[in-house]
Design an enzyme around this catalytic site. Structure first.
Site, PDB file in Angstrom:
ATOM      1  N   ARG A 103      19.631  16.257 -17.161  1.00 49.15           N
ATOM      2  CA  ARG A 103      20.756  16.632 -18.009  1.00 49.15           C
ATOM      3  C   ARG A 103      20.360  16.787 -19.474  1.00 49.15           C
ATOM      4  O   ARG A 103      21.015  17.496 -20.221  1.00 49.15           O
ATOM      5  CB  ARG A 103      21.877  15.607 -17.876  1.00 49.15           C
ATOM      6  CG  ARG A 103      22.584  15.648 -16.533  1.00 49.15           C
ATOM      7  CD  ARG A 103      23.637  14.563 -16.413  1.00 49.15           C
ATOM      8  NE  ARG A 103      23.049  13.225 -16.413  1.00 49.15           N
ATOM      9  CZ  ARG A 103      23.739  12.108 -16.260  1.00 49.15           C
ATOM     10  NH1 ARG A 103      25.052  12.150 -16.111  1.00 49.15           N
ATOM     11  NH2 ARG A 103      23.134  10.929 -16.262  1.00 49.15           N
TER      12      ARG A 103
ATOM     13  N   LYS B 139      11.881   4.674  -4.163  1.00 53.57           N
ATOM     14  CA  LYS B 139      12.577   3.423  -3.915  1.00 53.57           C
ATOM     15  C   LYS B 139      13.458   3.109  -5.121  1.00 53.57           C
ATOM     16  O   LYS B 139      13.203   3.623  -6.221  1.00 53.57           O
ATOM     17  CB  LYS B 139      11.563   2.307  -3.618  1.00 53.57           C
ATOM     18  CG  LYS B 139      10.743   1.831  -4.829  1.00 53.57           C
ATOM     19  CD  LYS B 139      11.104   0.437  -5.218  1.00 53.57           C
ATOM     20  CE  LYS B 139      10.282  -0.102  -6.356  1.00 53.57           C
ATOM     21  NZ  LYS B 139      10.758  -1.346  -6.921  1.00 53.57           N
TER      22      LYS B 139
ATOM     23  N   HIS C 247       4.394   3.726  -3.560  1.00 49.18           N
ATOM     24  CA  HIS C 247       3.127   3.989  -4.246  1.00 49.18           C
ATOM     25  C   HIS C 247       2.082   2.912  -3.958  1.00 49.18           C
ATOM     26  O   HIS C 247       0.888   3.167  -4.103  1.00 49.18           O
ATOM     27  CB  HIS C 247       3.352   4.135  -5.753  1.00 49.18           C
ATOM     28  CG  HIS C 247       3.722   2.874  -6.463  1.00 49.18           C
ATOM     29  ND1 HIS C 247       5.016   2.426  -6.558  1.00 49.18           N
ATOM     30  CD2 HIS C 247       2.960   1.965  -7.113  1.00 49.18           C
ATOM     31  CE1 HIS C 247       5.043   1.299  -7.248  1.00 49.18           C
ATOM     32  NE2 HIS C 247       3.813   0.985  -7.595  1.00 49.18           N
TER      33      HIS C 247
ATOM     34  N   LYS D 141      -2.449   3.190  -3.060  1.00 52.08           N
ATOM     35  CA  LYS D 141      -3.524   2.564  -3.825  1.00 52.08           C
ATOM     36  C   LYS D 141      -4.812   2.544  -3.009  1.00 52.08           C
ATOM     37  O   LYS D 141      -4.809   2.280  -1.814  1.00 52.08           O
ATOM     38  CB  LYS D 141      -3.126   1.151  -4.257  1.00 52.08           C
ATOM     39  CG  LYS D 141      -1.971   1.153  -5.265  1.00 52.08           C
ATOM     40  CD  LYS D 141      -1.643  -0.248  -5.726  1.00 52.08           C
ATOM     41  CE  LYS D 141      -0.479  -0.226  -6.714  1.00 52.08           C
ATOM     42  NZ  LYS D 141      -0.813   0.488  -7.958  1.00 52.08           N
TER      43      LYS D 141
ATOM     44  N   GLU E 265       3.647 -10.383 -11.820  1.00 48.24           N
ATOM     45  CA  GLU E 265       3.769  -9.618 -13.055  1.00 48.24           C
ATOM     46  C   GLU E 265       3.899 -10.578 -14.221  1.00 48.24           C
ATOM     47  O   GLU E 265       4.531 -11.625 -14.101  1.00 48.24           O
ATOM     48  CB  GLU E 265       4.997  -8.702 -13.008  1.00 48.24           C
ATOM     49  CG  GLU E 265       4.969  -7.650 -11.908  1.00 48.24           C
ATOM     50  CD  GLU E 265       6.234  -6.807 -11.919  1.00 48.24           C
ATOM     51  OE1 GLU E 265       6.241  -5.767 -12.595  1.00 48.24           O
ATOM     52  OE2 GLU E 265       7.215  -7.215 -11.258  1.00 48.24           O
TER      53      GLU E 265
ATOM     54  N   ASP F 193      13.407  -5.728  -4.786  1.00 47.80           N
ATOM     55  CA  ASP F 193      12.612  -4.869  -5.644  1.00 47.80           C
ATOM     56  C   ASP F 193      11.155  -4.796  -5.214  1.00 47.80           C
ATOM     57  O   ASP F 193      10.525  -3.730  -5.331  1.00 47.80           O
ATOM     58  CB  ASP F 193      12.702  -5.365  -7.091  1.00 47.80           C
ATOM     59  CG  ASP F 193      12.057  -4.417  -8.080  1.00 47.80           C
ATOM     60  OD1 ASP F 193      12.368  -3.211  -8.038  1.00 47.80           O
ATOM     61  OD2 ASP F 193      11.237  -4.870  -8.891  1.00 47.80           O
TER      62      ASP F 193
ATOM     63  N   HIS G 273       7.753  -3.129  -0.989  1.00 44.10           N
ATOM     64  CA  HIS G 273       6.303  -2.959  -1.050  1.00 44.10           C
ATOM     65  C   HIS G 273       5.515  -3.939  -0.178  1.00 44.10           C
ATOM     66  O   HIS G 273       4.667  -3.534   0.615  1.00 44.10           O
ATOM     67  CB  HIS G 273       5.805  -3.108  -2.499  1.00 44.10           C
ATOM     68  CG  HIS G 273       6.358  -2.100  -3.443  1.00 44.10           C
ATOM     69  ND1 HIS G 273       6.345  -0.741  -3.205  1.00 44.10           N
ATOM     70  CD2 HIS G 273       6.949  -2.247  -4.660  1.00 44.10           C
ATOM     71  CE1 HIS G 273       6.892  -0.101  -4.223  1.00 44.10           C
ATOM     72  NE2 HIS G 273       7.275  -0.993  -5.110  1.00 44.10           N
TER      73      HIS G 273
ATOM     74  N   LYS H  71       8.270 -12.283 -11.717  1.00 47.42           N
ATOM     75  CA  LYS H  71       8.087 -11.794 -13.077  1.00 47.42           C
ATOM     76  C   LYS H  71       7.816 -12.966 -14.008  1.00 47.42           C
ATOM     77  O   LYS H  71       8.152 -14.111 -13.717  1.00 47.42           O
ATOM     78  CB  LYS H  71       9.332 -11.025 -13.538  1.00 47.42           C
ATOM     79  CG  LYS H  71       9.512  -9.683 -12.817  1.00 47.42           C
ATOM     80  CD  LYS H  71      10.628  -8.880 -13.413  1.00 47.42           C
ATOM     81  CE  LYS H  71      10.715  -7.493 -12.779  1.00 47.42           C
ATOM     82  NZ  LYS H  71       9.522  -6.663 -13.055  1.00 47.42           N
TER      83      LYS H  71
ATOM     84  N   LYS I 255      -1.153 -10.794 -14.107  1.00 53.75           N
ATOM     85  CA  LYS I 255      -0.746  -9.600 -13.365  1.00 53.75           C
ATOM     86  C   LYS I 255      -1.774  -9.363 -12.266  1.00 53.75           C
ATOM     87  O   LYS I 255      -2.965  -9.184 -12.541  1.00 53.75           O
ATOM     88  CB  LYS I 255      -0.695  -8.387 -14.289  1.00 53.75           C
ATOM     89  CG  LYS I 255      -0.373  -7.079 -13.565  1.00 53.75           C
ATOM     90  CD  LYS I 255      -0.344  -5.915 -14.546  1.00 53.75           C
ATOM     91  CE  LYS I 255      -0.153  -4.587 -13.824  1.00 53.75           C
ATOM     92  NZ  LYS I 255       1.097  -4.515 -13.072  1.00 53.75           N
TER      93      LYS I 255
END
Length: 515
Positions: free
Chosen positions: A50, A164, A194, A198, A232, A251, A256, A355, A360
């Site tokens: 948009r 997703k 994704h 990997k 993370e 999530d 995943h 999180k 990580k």
């Protein structure tokens, strides 16, 4: 997963092209593939959103992102930039598709893409249904026929990539599958994950089935348990409103980590084609023992990050923008799962994500059973560590095997050592962006790294009892943890006294000893 064939010429239409995913991942991945000469000759990208930024504004934003996220060179960009185009319009409105289709026809003719269309839904999940319905109503899906009278040959294809989250629960995922199925054939739907693109996840299949020393041990006779971690260091990063509706279990674990678990645990497929690979992965998820309501407290754990950690003050989850002050959304989730089949009977799989954790990383740890009897006098049985295979999906991509050895000297002392495989160092290259592989696979019609509807719905069935229990018992069993930690200490109770999480404290990229 099979040897990649050349990608077909096509027009790639990205709905939601002004968003973060297009800028940080999709276009940089395409630029990398262009730089390596892998994109088809007849190819163009049309971003649709948009925002009225125009083609020049779109190209400028994408150039800045490619400079930031890739090994950029000006010569490659100059030949890539003309492939990028932009159309301002609201794809949820049927009337927007008249002008959009005209633009698509013009670009298809200018770039010689024929009638092959690859459409990417990089939009909020609630927009999937209206956009797909409008795609169908506009006559863009023709099942091998021409939609713009450009292709001189029959057999043109139109495919859809869906990001997703795919549904919010089992019922909504099943509904979305029906919506897509009314416009697209199943073989034209590419549900992207994704993580499956990997390199180190793909390498797991080769590691298992190309090395005879490991596959015979890959079962309940020799494996004690398996851990899969996706950690993370960041918080919700301004996406509090989205995260409030998702949470860690939806999530990351459903989207995943269960798919990674399926790759770890699957039986050898007959071939590496999409149908055989996805059949075996689906069987794993369908074999996961259901978690009943009275077992949730023993098989699942949730937490939220609060307060200060690592000496640095960061907002707690409840202080993040867009988050309700009494939120019961989990930022940490862990599951203990059992796979009821011949190979994995009695072997627990532990899956966790969070999180604001200490490091990580995405990592798979396979713990083998300890030696049944210690022959080494004077060596404490507890000092003898079981063999452990560690697969780093990201970062520091590679594989390490912990084993026991004698310390040099007159005394018989045993210490752990590590054999280490560095993916980048061994193969003398950089790890490519996963989205690049997946986009090329979609262009060539290879679905082996994409989820089918049955696998996706099976993953939802695994987590739904936990989600329902947490929804029906708000505030109960929510464990606080400080930022910079490895999550709630209570998550160790999932092991039921028979192990603990592997938390890599102070490990560097390449180990030579492992305590």
């Amino acid at each position: 997963m099979s040897t990649r064939t050349a990608a077909d010429s096509c027009l790639l239409v990205i709905f939601g092209a002004s968003g973060d995913l297009t800028q940080r991942k999709l276009v940089p991945a395409l630029y990398e593939q262009h730089r390596e000469g892998r994109l088809p000759k007849g190819f163009a990208v049309l971003g649709v959103s948009r925002s009225d930024i125009g083609t020049e504004g779109f190209r400028k934003k994408m150039r800045e992102s490619c400079i930031e996220h890739t090994a950029f060179d000006e010569a490659s960009w100059k030949s890539f930039e003309p492939l990028l185009h932009y159309h301002a319009g609201d794809a949820t409105k049927a009337e927007a598709f008249g002008p959009l289709k005209q633009t698509m026809c013009e670009l298809a003719a200018a770039h010689n893409t024929g009638d092959n269309l690859l459409m990417y839904l990089s939009v909020a999940p609630q927009l999937y249904e209206p956009i797909v319905n409008n795609i169908g109503a506009a006559g863009l899906v023709t099942e091998g026929q021409r939609w713009c009278s450009l292709d001189r040959h029959t057999g043109a294809w139109q495919r859809l990539i869906v990001e997703k989250p795919f549904g919010h629960d089992l019922a909504s995922a099943a509904h979305l599958n029906r919506v897509l199925g009314r416009v697209f054939e199943e073989e034209a739907i590419y549900r992207i994950d994704h993580y499956l693109g990997k390199e180190t996840v793909q390498n797991l299949v080769v590691f298992r089935f190309a090395n005879a020393i490991f596959e015979p041990l890959w079962n309940h006779q020799y494996v004690d348990h398996v851990q899969i971690t996706a950690a993370e260091t960041v918080g919700v990063e301004g996406r509090g409103a989205y995260y409030e509706d998702a949470g860690a279990l939806r999530d990351m674990i459903q989207s995943h980590l269960l798919q990674i678990m399926a790759v770890v645990a699957m039986e050898p497929p007959n071939t590496l084609n999409a149908e055989d690979l996805r059949d075996e992965q689906r069987k794993v998820l369908q074999a996961v023992r259901p978690i009943s309501a009275d077992q949730v407290s023993r098989a699942a754990l949730r937490g939220q990050y609060h307060g200060q950690g690592n000496g640095e003050r960061v907002p707690g989850y409840l202080d993040e923008p867009g988050v309700a002050k009494d939120s019961n959304t989990e930022t940490y989730a862990a599951l203990r799962l059992e796979i009821d089949n011949w190979r994995w009977h009695g072997v627990p799989f532990y899956v966790r994500t969070g999180k604001r954790l200490r490091r990580k990383l995405t990592q798979i740890c396979v713990y083998f059973k300890p030696a049944p009897h210690s022959l080494f006098r004077g060596t404490s049985p507890t000092a003898m560590k079981p063999n452990r295979l560690k697969i780093n999906v990201q970062p520091d991509e590679g594989i390490s095997l912990r084993f026991e050895g004698k310390v040099p000297g007159n005394d018989l002392k045993v210490r752990s050592g590590v054999m280490d495989f560095d993916y980048v160092q061994q193969f003398h290259g950089q790890i490519p962006e996963a989205y690049g592989h997946l986009l090329l696979d979609a262009m060539s019609g290879d679905q082996s790294l994409f989820k089918d509807r049955h696998e996706l719905e099976a993953a939802w069935r695994i987590v739904m009892p936990v989600l329902d229990h947490w929804k029906n018992h708000p505030g109960s069993d929510m464990h606080a943890y400080p930022p910079g930690s490895w999550g709630p200490n209570a998550s160790e109770t999932l092991f039921q006294g028979q192990g603990h999480w592997h938390n890599p404290e102070g490990e560097q990229t390449r180990w030579r000893r492992d305590g």
